[in-house]
Every structure is written in structure tokens, then in C-alpha cells.
Enzyme design. Structure first.
Site, mmCIF file in Angstrom:
data_model
loop_
_atom_site.group_PDB
_atom_site.id
_atom_site.type_symbol
_atom_site.label_atom_id
_atom_site.label_comp_id
_atom_site.label_asym_id
_atom_site.label_seq_id
_atom_site.Cartn_x
_atom_site.Cartn_y
_atom_site.Cartn_z
ATOM 1 N N SER A 208 4.660 -4.689 6.648
ATOM 2 C CA SER A 208 4.610 -4.109 8.001
ATOM 3 C C SER A 208 5.610 -2.968 8.103
ATOM 4 O O SER A 208 6.713 -3.080 7.560
ATOM 5 C CB SER A 208 4.971 -5.139 9.082
ATOM 6 O OG SER A 208 4.950 -4.508 10.357
ATOM 7 N N ASP B 226 -3.927 -2.466 0.416
ATOM 8 C CA ASP B 226 -3.653 -2.632 1.845
ATOM 9 C C ASP B 226 -4.069 -4.048 2.243
ATOM 10 O O ASP B 226 -5.253 -4.391 2.219
ATOM 11 C CB ASP B 226 -4.476 -1.591 2.619
ATOM 12 C CG ASP B 226 -4.262 -1.690 4.126
ATOM 13 O OD1 ASP B 226 -3.607 -2.660 4.577
ATOM 14 O OD2 ASP B 226 -4.753 -0.798 4.834
ATOM 15 N N VAL B 227 -3.116 -4.838 2.633
ATOM 16 C CA VAL B 227 -3.346 -6.252 2.930
ATOM 17 C C VAL B 227 -4.245 -6.453 4.169
ATOM 18 O O VAL B 227 -4.771 -7.539 4.403
ATOM 19 C CB VAL B 227 -1.980 -6.980 3.046
ATOM 20 C CG1 VAL B 227 -1.227 -6.560 4.271
ATOM 21 C CG2 VAL B 227 -2.132 -8.472 3.007
ATOM 22 N N TYR C 122 4.124 -3.251 17.597
ATOM 23 C CA TYR C 122 4.828 -4.118 16.636
ATOM 24 C C TYR C 122 5.039 -5.508 17.241
ATOM 25 O O TYR C 122 4.681 -6.519 16.654
ATOM 26 C CB TYR C 122 6.168 -3.478 16.293
ATOM 27 C CG TYR C 122 6.985 -4.217 15.256
ATOM 28 C CD1 TYR C 122 6.568 -4.285 13.932
ATOM 29 C CD2 TYR C 122 8.207 -4.804 15.593
ATOM 30 C CE1 TYR C 122 7.341 -4.934 12.965
ATOM 31 C CE2 TYR C 122 8.984 -5.445 14.639
ATOM 32 C CZ TYR C 122 8.549 -5.508 13.328
ATOM 33 O OH TYR C 122 9.330 -6.151 12.381
ATOM 34 N N GLY D 84 -6.197 -16.840 5.278
ATOM 35 C CA GLY D 84 -7.467 -17.215 4.647
ATOM 36 C C GLY D 84 -7.270 -17.474 3.156
ATOM 37 O O GLY D 84 -7.809 -18.437 2.599
ATOM 38 N N ASN E 125 0.839 -1.217 0.000
ATOM 39 C CA ASN E 125 0.000 0.000 0.000
ATOM 40 C C ASN E 125 0.870 1.262 0.000
ATOM 41 O O ASN E 125 0.357 2.375 0.107
ATOM 42 C CB ASN E 125 -0.974 0.009 1.185
ATOM 43 C CG ASN E 125 -0.255 0.095 2.514
ATOM 44 O OD1 ASN E 125 0.972 0.056 2.564
ATOM 45 N ND2 ASN E 125 -1.014 0.209 3.594
ATOM 46 N N ARG F 110 16.240 3.786 11.525
ATOM 47 C CA ARG F 110 17.027 2.690 12.083
ATOM 48 C C ARG F 110 18.504 3.048 12.080
ATOM 49 O O ARG F 110 18.957 3.914 11.333
ATOM 50 C CB ARG F 110 16.753 1.398 11.321
ATOM 51 C CG ARG F 110 15.421 0.833 11.794
ATOM 52 C CD ARG F 110 15.156 -0.523 11.251
ATOM 53 N NE ARG F 110 14.634 -0.432 9.908
ATOM 54 C CZ ARG F 110 14.202 -1.488 9.222
ATOM 55 N NH1 ARG F 110 14.259 -2.687 9.768
ATOM 56 N NH2 ARG F 110 13.725 -1.352 8.005
ATOM 57 N N ALA G 110 6.694 -13.195 8.027
ATOM 58 C CA ALA G 110 7.874 -12.522 8.559
ATOM 59 C C ALA G 110 7.617 -12.180 10.015
ATOM 60 O O ALA G 110 6.854 -11.271 10.326
ATOM 61 C CB ALA G 110 8.149 -11.255 7.767
ATOM 62 N N TYR H 236 -3.809 -21.714 12.244
ATOM 63 C CA TYR H 236 -4.229 -22.105 10.876
ATOM 64 C C TYR H 236 -3.549 -23.401 10.453
ATOM 65 O O TYR H 236 -4.128 -24.215 9.740
ATOM 66 C CB TYR H 236 -3.936 -20.980 9.875
ATOM 67 C CG TYR H 236 -5.151 -20.125 9.613
ATOM 68 C CD1 TYR H 236 -5.610 -19.228 10.575
ATOM 69 C CD2 TYR H 236 -5.877 -20.231 8.427
ATOM 70 C CE1 TYR H 236 -6.740 -18.459 10.362
ATOM 71 C CE2 TYR H 236 -7.005 -19.465 8.201
ATOM 72 C CZ TYR H 236 -7.441 -18.585 9.164
ATOM 73 O OH TYR H 236 -8.563 -17.826 8.958
HETATM 74 N N1 UDP Z 1 20.133 3.866 17.640
HETATM 75 C C1 UDP Z 1 21.073 4.851 17.880
HETATM 76 N N2 UDP Z 1 21.064 5.960 17.107
HETATM 77 C C2 UDP Z 1 20.201 6.158 16.083
HETATM 78 C C3 UDP Z 1 19.248 5.154 15.822
HETATM 79 C C4 UDP Z 1 19.234 4.024 16.625
HETATM 80 O O1 UDP Z 1 21.907 4.725 18.792
HETATM 81 O O2 UDP Z 1 20.280 7.213 15.427
HETATM 82 C C5 UDP Z 1 20.142 2.663 18.481
HETATM 83 C C6 UDP Z 1 18.791 2.251 19.064
HETATM 84 O O3 UDP Z 1 18.535 2.930 20.274
HETATM 85 C C7 UDP Z 1 18.995 0.757 19.252
HETATM 86 C C8 UDP Z 1 19.918 0.370 18.104
HETATM 87 O O4 UDP Z 1 20.535 1.579 17.658
HETATM 88 O O5 UDP Z 1 19.647 0.487 20.468
HETATM 89 C C9 UDP Z 1 19.188 -0.266 16.932
HETATM 90 O O6 UDP Z 1 18.093 0.534 16.630
HETATM 91 P P1 UDP Z 1 17.179 0.322 15.372
HETATM 92 O O7 UDP Z 1 16.147 1.393 15.380
HETATM 93 O O8 UDP Z 1 18.032 0.191 14.162
HETATM 94 O O9 UDP Z 1 16.487 -1.101 15.538
HETATM 95 P P2 UDP Z 1 16.033 -2.021 16.755
HETATM 96 O O10 UDP Z 1 17.021 -3.115 16.743
HETATM 97 O O11 UDP Z 1 16.052 -1.260 18.057
HETATM 98 O O12 UDP Z 1 14.659 -2.433 16.384
#
Ligand code: UDP
Length: 331
Positions: free
Chosen positions: A79, A60-61, A149, A106, A36, A190, A118, A163
Site C-alpha cells: 500500500s 500488482d496484488v 487510505y 482468497g 508492483n 513523511r 497491515a 474471512y
Molecule cells: N509534517 C510537517 N512537515 C513536513 C511533513 C509532515 O510538519 O514536511 C507533519 C504533518 O502535517 C503531520 C506530521 O508531520 O502532522 C506527520 O506527518 P506524516 O506525513 O509523517 O504522517 P502522518 O502521521 O500524518 O500520517
């Protein structure tokens, strides 16, 4: 000539979904891609649009899915997958992990298709067991910011097993640990795109907390190979797929500084709520059942990923609107 196998991939325009599309096209499948486009981008799959064996549905699934014709496999990868995405769109995150997987199951039941969902290392929450093996039940805060999440993914595993057990649907569950590579969104918040984006824009690198928390990063090609092997196996319980090469976030920031040659420094910000302190997959099950192990060393994978981010336009590089760290840290 044998008929092509037909596979539906949800979240097909996302980071992992788009790599799965490439892999299954390469392996001779007919790929039905669905997204989506909330967090996915057409740019990730536009190179496939001219192919007869590729079709795309902007859908949108979480809403009823209709796919005409036969279907052999379904991969549910739709997701939001970054902590700041869950904060921005928490309800959609819950819906795609619950209503979305229900629709996929389904559909699988109606078509006699095998479905792989996933799941994630987030089902282990902030783990009290290290490294995490599949028998560990996890330590998740259901009402914290990551709960939307984590709990959706846990529900997803439960309904998938139901299922399988109740309706006899062929199911597979992959628990994916931190993965990186080309096509991650630079502004998804991330840690890897955050650090590389900061280095490329000439900003300081933001380490959250004291940087002693750990993650273990798997290169995308390795992950895709593990998923393909799991899909083709006959194992229905969850399997961890990730790279056990663990590193602290502070050391990771230093690696990115060296890689990019930036003269920026590390600055420290507050640790987000419920941020897991350590994470490393125990991959004994994947090794034994799938004969799978990651092959790409972080130095190699990071170089390829850096080259990808470097090739982005200045406009893309400057799109930082999405990551608002203040919102991410909620009390
Ligand atoms: N992190 C960080 N600086 C950033 C973004 C993330 O230090 O700018 C840290 C975050 O607090 C976590 C780790 O990096 O401890 C990985 O974060 P990410 O959001 O990539 O994924 P997560 O494994 O937490 O889902």
C-alpha cells in the site's frame, strides 16, 4: 531437515516489506516477495536476490494472485503509506486495500495459510480519544484527502474479520503507528524523511501548522519484532504496535536540527486538511498478549536512520520531485 515454511510478503520492496523479508530470511523461511514497484524499490531487496530461498514477483496484488506450491503465511503490506502518495495515486490506494486484501484472503483460504494484514493508526482518524486503544472506533472523514487510505484500511479490517468468521481463515491484524528507519523513501513526504532531507540539502525545515500536533515514532526493528510476535500468537482482533513516546512536530524539528547540526531554521506552512492533532498508541494489549514493548530509544533510532540517509548518493538526495506540498494541502 524440516521443510522451510513458505511466506508471501506483499509490498515486499517497500520500507516495512523489505525489513520483513530480511527478518523471515534470517529466521529460515522461504520468502516469496511481491511488489508492483509503484512506491517500493528493488534496491531495498536486491541483496536477497542471489538466495535460493528468496523469489520476487513484480505483480500488482490488486489483480489475481497465483503462487505455486504450498504457502504457510501471507503478510499483506502492499500500500502507498504516505499522505502525499495517497493524493498522487488515490485509486491504487483504495484498490490495494480492498481488491488486494480480498485476493490475499482468497489465496489464504485456498492454501490454508495464516494471513496478517497491515492496518494502521489512521483507522482512528483525527482521534477524540487519547491515547488510542483498540476499542476506539475512530473519527475518520470518508470524503477527505486521507479517506482513500483510512477507509481502505478500515474495509481491510472488516473483510479480514469476515474471512475469519465466515470461512475460518486464520487472520491477524496489526495497527501500525508512525514508524521510521533505514529504507524510508527520502522523498515520500513523511515528516522524518522530509526533515532529514531538508537538513541534508541545506533547506529550511517545513513544519505544518503551528507544530503542536503530536506523533509517536517507533523504530522499524521494534515494529518488526511486534509483527512477528503477533503472527505467532493466536489473537485475531486488532493489536496496536507502536512506540508511545509522543512528541510535538515542532519539538521533533528541533531534534532533527540538533541531530544533523544544520544551521537552517524552521519555517511554518499551512496544516494539511484532516491532519490528526494527536496520536499515541495505547500498547497495553501488545504488552499483555505478545510480551512486546519497543526497546529502541528515539535518539538511537534517529542516529541510525540519519546515517542511512547520509549514505545516499547526491542524485537520490536531490530527487524532490515527488513532494509537492501545495498539492498536499487541499481545501
Ligand atoms: N509534517 C510537517 N512537515 C513536513 C511533513 C509532515 O510538519 O514536511 C507533519 C504533518 O502535517 C503531520 C506530521 O508531520 O502532522 C506527520 O506527518 P506524516 O506525513 O509523517 O504522517 P502522518 O502521521 O500524518 O500520517
Amino acid at each position: 531437515m524440516t521443510e522451510r515454511k513458505r511466506i508471501l510478503i506483499t509490498g515486499a520492496a517497500g520500507f516495512l516489506g523489505s525489513h520483513l523479508c530480511d527478518r523471515f530470511i534470517r529466521d529460515g523461511y522461504h520468502v516469496i516477495a511481491m511488489d508492483n514497484l509503484i512506491t517500493g524499490r528493488l534496491k531495498n531487496i536486491e541483496h536477497l536476490f542471489h538466495l535460493e530461498q528468496f523469489e520476487f514477483y513484480n505483480h500488482d496484488v490488486s489483480k489475481f494472485i497465483h503462487v505455486p506450491g504450498k504457502l504457510d503465511y501471507i503478510l499483506h503490506f502492499a500500500s502507498p503509506a504516505s499522505p502525499i502518495d495517497y493524493l498522487k495515486i488515490p485509486i491504487q490506494t483504495l484498490k490495494v486495500g480492498s481488491l488486494g486484501v480480498h485476493n490475499c484472503l482468497g489465496l489464504a483460504k485456498a492454501k490454508g495459510a495464516r494471513v496478517l494484514i497491515a492496518s494502521t493508526s489512521e483507522v482512528y482518524g483525527d482521534p477524540n480519544v487519547h491515547p488510542q486503544n483498540e476499542d476506539y472506533w475512530g473519527n475518520v472523514n470518508p470524503v477527505g484527502p486521507r479517506g482513500v487510505y483510512d477507509e481502505a484500511k478500515r474495509f481491510q479490517e472488516a473483510i479480514t474479520m469476515a474471512y475469519h468468521n465466515f470461512h475460518g481463515v486464520e487472520t491477524r491484524i496489526v495497527r501500525i503507528f508512525n514508524t521510521y528507519g533505514p529504507r524510508m523513501r527520502l522523498n515520500d513526504g513523511r515528516v522524518l524523511p522530509a526533515f532529514i532531507g531538508q537538513a541534508l540539502r541545506g533547506e529550511d525545515l517545513t513544519v505544518f501548522g503551528d507544530g503542536s500536533q503530536t506523533r509517536s515514532f517507533c523504530y522499524v526493528d521494534d515494529l518488526i519484532e511486534g509483527i512477528v510476535r503477533l503472527l505467532n500468537s493466536d489473537y485475531t482482533y486488532p493489536v496496536n504496535v507502536g512506540n508511545p513516546d509522543e512528541i510535538t512536530i515542532a519539538d521533533f524539528a528541533e531534534e532533527i536540527i540538533k541531530l544533523t547540526g544544520t544551521d537552517q531554521k524552521v519555517i511554518y506552512k499551512e496544516l494539511p486538511v484532516d491532519d490528526p492533532k494527536q496520536r499515541r498508541p495505547d500498547i497495553a494489549r501488545a504488552i499483555e498478549l505478545l510480551g512486546w514493548e519497543p526497546k529502541v530509544h528515539r535518539s538511537e533510532g534517529l542516529k541510525i536512520t540519519y546515517d542511512y540517509f547520509r549514505s545516499l548518493s547526491q542524485d537520490e538526495l536531490m530527487q524532490t520531485d515527488h513532494y509537492n506540498f501545495d498539492k498536499y494541502i487541499i481545501r
